[in-house]
Write a protein that holds these residues in place. Sequence first.
Motif, mmCIF file in Angstrom:
data_model
loop_
_atom_site.group_PDB
_atom_site.id
_atom_site.type_symbol
_atom_site.label_atom_id
_atom_site.label_comp_id
_atom_site.label_asym_id
_atom_site.label_seq_id
_atom_site.Cartn_x
_atom_site.Cartn_y
_atom_site.Cartn_z
ATOM 1 N N PHE A 1 39.491 25.987 2.010
ATOM 2 C CA PHE A 1 39.994 24.623 1.953
ATOM 3 C C PHE A 1 41.500 24.548 1.693
ATOM 4 O O PHE A 1 42.102 23.497 1.864
ATOM 5 C CB PHE A 1 39.215 23.805 0.924
ATOM 6 N N SER A 2 42.114 25.654 1.287
ATOM 7 C CA SER A 2 43.563 25.593 1.086
ATOM 8 C C SER A 2 44.331 26.198 2.262
ATOM 9 O O SER A 2 45.486 25.846 2.481
ATOM 10 C CB SER A 2 43.968 26.266 -0.230
ATOM 11 N N GLY B 1 50.606 23.189 4.203
ATOM 12 C CA GLY B 1 51.602 22.181 3.843
ATOM 13 C C GLY B 1 51.020 21.163 2.866
ATOM 14 O O GLY B 1 51.635 20.829 1.847
ATOM 15 N N LEU B 2 49.817 20.686 3.162
ATOM 16 C CA LEU B 2 49.173 19.711 2.284
ATOM 17 C C LEU B 2 48.891 20.316 0.910
ATOM 18 O O LEU B 2 49.054 19.660 -0.122
ATOM 19 C CB LEU B 2 47.873 19.223 2.938
ATOM 20 N N ASP B 3 48.510 21.581 0.912
ATOM 21 C CA ASP B 3 48.253 22.265 -0.356
ATOM 22 C C ASP B 3 49.528 22.328 -1.196
ATOM 23 O O ASP B 3 49.506 22.065 -2.408
ATOM 24 C CB ASP B 3 47.717 23.670 -0.057
ATOM 25 N N LEU B 4 50.650 22.639 -0.563
ATOM 26 C CA LEU B 4 51.924 22.678 -1.290
ATOM 27 C C LEU B 4 52.290 21.285 -1.805
ATOM 28 O O LEU B 4 52.770 21.135 -2.932
ATOM 29 C CB LEU B 4 53.035 23.227 -0.387
ATOM 30 N N VAL C 1 42.688 15.521 -8.058
ATOM 31 C CA VAL C 1 43.252 14.174 -8.002
ATOM 32 C C VAL C 1 42.136 13.153 -7.807
ATOM 33 O O VAL C 1 41.055 13.474 -7.318
ATOM 34 C CB VAL C 1 44.304 14.017 -6.871
ATOM 35 N N LYS C 2 42.410 11.932 -8.232
ATOM 36 C CA LYS C 2 41.461 10.842 -8.000
ATOM 37 C C LYS C 2 41.774 10.206 -6.652
ATOM 38 O O LYS C 2 42.932 9.933 -6.359
ATOM 39 C CB LYS C 2 41.591 9.775 -9.097
ATOM 40 N N LEU C 3 40.766 9.981 -5.848
ATOM 41 C CA LEU C 3 40.999 9.421 -4.517
ATOM 42 C C LEU C 3 40.745 7.924 -4.506
ATOM 43 O O LEU C 3 39.717 7.449 -4.982
ATOM 44 C CB LEU C 3 40.082 10.113 -3.501
ATOM 45 N N VAL D 1 38.404 17.635 0.726
ATOM 46 C CA VAL D 1 37.972 18.669 -0.220
ATOM 47 C C VAL D 1 39.188 19.247 -0.948
ATOM 48 O O VAL D 1 39.158 19.474 -2.159
ATOM 49 C CB VAL D 1 37.191 19.786 0.498
ATOM 50 N N LEU D 2 40.267 19.473 -0.202
ATOM 51 C CA LEU D 2 41.464 20.036 -0.822
ATOM 52 C C LEU D 2 41.994 19.098 -1.922
ATOM 53 O O LEU D 2 42.380 19.551 -3.002
ATOM 54 C CB LEU D 2 42.541 20.278 0.244
#
Lengths: 491, 491
Positions: A358-359, B199-202, B233-235, B226-227
């Motif tokens: 997922f990462s 990128g999103l993970d960073l 984090v709260k979505l 999932v990430l």
Amino acid sequence: MILDLRPSDPAPIYRQICDQVVTLVDEGSLPVGAKLPPTRVLARKLGVNRSTICRAYEELWALGYVESRPGSYSTVRERVRRAVPAGADARTAIDWARVGSRAASTALAELPRFRREARTAPGGEVVSFARLGADRGLCPVDALRRALRSALAEGPSVLEYGDPAGSSALRELLARRMRVHGTSVTSDEMMITAGAQHGLDLVLRLLGGQGRTVVIESPSYAIGLVLHKMHGVKLRSVPMRPDGMDLTALERILQRERPAFVYTMPTFQNPTGITTGQPHRERLLALCTRARVPIVEDGFEEEMKYFGRSVLPVKSMDEGGVVIYLGTLSKVVFPGLRIGWVAAASGCIERLVALNRFSSLTGNSLGQAAVAQFCSSGEFETYLRRLHRTHRRRMQVMLASMDQHLPADRALWTRPTGGYTTWVRLPRRAAQEERALLEACRRERVAISPGSLYFAAAPRELCFRLSISSVPEARIEEGCRRLGRALRRLA
Amino acid sequence: MILDLRPSDPAPIYRQICDQVVTLVDEGSLPVGAKLPPTRVLARKLGVNRSTICRAYEELWALGYVESRPGSYSTVRERVRRAVPAGADARTAIDWARVGSRAASTALAELPRFRREARTAPGGEVVSFARLGADRGLCPVDALRRALRSALAEGPSVLEYGDPAGSSALRELLARRMRVHGTSVTSDEMMITAGAQHGLDLVLRLLGGQGRTVVIESPSYAIGLVLHKMHGVKLRSVPMRPDGMDLTALERILQRERPAFVYTMPTFQNPTGITTGQPHRERLLALCTRARVPIVEDGFEEEMKYFGRSVLPVKSMDEGGVVIYLGTLSKVVFPGLRIGWVAAASGCIERLVALNRFSSLTGNSLGQAAVAQFCSSGEFETYLRRLHRTHRRRMQVMLASMDQHLPADRALWTRPTGGYTTWVRLPRRAAQEERALLEACRRERVAISPGSLYFAAAPRELCFRLSISSVPEARIEEGCRRLGRALRRLA
């Protein structure tokens, strides 16, 4: 619409048309809503092929200058408006320093220290003992070219998303290499990572967690220390003794608390170059197994046992599935391919793979396929023999030159049994003199890696790391001579 | 020591020697401490080259069977002892489920849902609308082969550690591609990542942080959800309307709280395929700029505007440096190379690069160099034209076939203006019927991507995603026919 095409202009015609229309729009000659001539008409008028006009219009569309619908005129579109509220300072709408995480601040604050190391080694005439990484002069580029060709011959599948655990062929081949080092793991106890650093990052995601404790050797791997801090773990430093991590100190810690894991480099430790013996490894494993605390064994230079001593990884004795072994190719070959691996109990691997899924989605499939080819063709072993030969000689020359040129009454150093690094301590000099030491080295045109990088807290004495990984044999003695002068200059 | 070599055995001689000594040691015929014959002596006795014996001894050493020091006898060494305390169950020394982080548990728990999707698409006779990724049948393998050759011609430097911000040549080329989409960024506002997911993970490492809020579209990118959860984090879900994220709902959220960021896919949204218009983009940007909340714009299919409509990225209007743009090649070409990028204000990029420096060291240098070649040679544009042509037709056939074969009285679907996906809702069916839907599709040999994957909380109605990315034009109608039957079977 008047356009002026110049055949002498090196820019292609479509580009000239596009640029001139952009200018006409920007200066207001072509207002919003204006129709561009039909492509057929303009082509005739300019005496060029219609496809050239189409290409120019496509470009204009792509740049946001025109709107176009199939079968209709292209028209000049309204250009985007500014979204910033009037009066606000555009560039400071977000204060990144304030909204960024503590992890980011930590990383950013540490960066300059590592850049400083780089500055002391500008190449050229300098002898650099600073860099740790396989010598690019030995890099088997041709073998990799062949491996890539074979990998690509399999078709586009090697360019697809792969298994988040990594290529099964490569896992099998790396498991085989671990067997060469006396360690038996099955392929569901293995995953491929983008280097050992990525493996450590995944382990910290699995076991780290804000406020948890990790036991590290002191000194330890510099970039690893920062990564630990980024994850917000508390570091418990255990001093390195000449025979490895102080196990009595570790035992005391384990009696008091239960750390997330113990991070260790038993072979050619970075930075000290120390390799622990079999009894030390057994005791470390027994301590952690009894306390049920995972050991993260960083085997980053497992393949660099060129002096022929046989010490097997802690993982090789790990009946309890306590050891998470981090492997990497990067300190031996192809660091830019980012290939490493983790070997651990399947319950641990399963979780690391899920985190990776997922990462990262997956790793670099082509790189994995090429390295699998490189390993299975026997080229890896051929290369390793050359690497060993080269570094066996380099290390012998290094230790002999240090004996000859460094002031033995003031400096102490380790005598590694392989790998790349030796560690020098100046017990009577304070750590605060590091700046002066680096300056002295700079003047003598020799680069070293400053010791302060390797401690979670400031060290008590002046120390530094020397690496032979990128110094040709013929330059080593000269480097040591310069270093000797620098140390005397300091005194 | 009696050895029995067989020339007829396919195993090389050194391997036969090694294996036989291992057997002798394991069965106790050669006790600990026993000296092996000197290599010269054994070579003479067996009538083989001395180097063969050396190789066998090296292997024995590597396997941990013998100790050897230069210039001395090789002796059988004590084999490693078990480190597990007697009586303890070896394999359960660590309970990974218990010691693992919540992130790991989240990831592990989510895995089977994604595997389930995979199971519905076993290839072969099935028409798979499940898979989203560039069609491997179109993959320009030869162009990549050429690009790799050019990259490797530069020598070993492309196999070295690179800049943690990514290759500057590739940054420049990707910045140029962003200009094609009307977006102007400098190269210090760009970094290369290992795909948009990385990128999103960073970004989540920079802005996420335990307990912070992130605004997402509902439905949204499944693996991204999932990430986000992995990062704790709260979505806050904002519903997707036919014209994009509900901005009134977003405005209400921004009045109440200050989320870490808003995550959006304005172009060909995954899964709905919806593309927002210019006014929607301007309003979104104005809202977030005023609230000083970063927008994470995932432009994963920016290059798939094959119907020629010109909607520019939100980033193109971002005067305030509010937008963090995630780019990727993976949905267009070479997903297995893992090349993506982030474009954002330099203060943001600086921090993301620092996080990358310590968690990955660097990216895949060879892949970056090859993609730079692929872009600069013009092969990328040639390939894009082919990709566009193919998918323009596919999407036209898809929408026509859906009109013809899906029950319009029971199903609603989006009509994308590009990209790969369309989204089908069955407003009168409950989300709980998903299992039955998947079963019906399985029977009809058509694969879909179940809608529940795309919601942070369970959706209210039955819905699913269809992707044309890997279905040849000739199979699309048949796929829709099967899907129509499956939907009627459900009713």
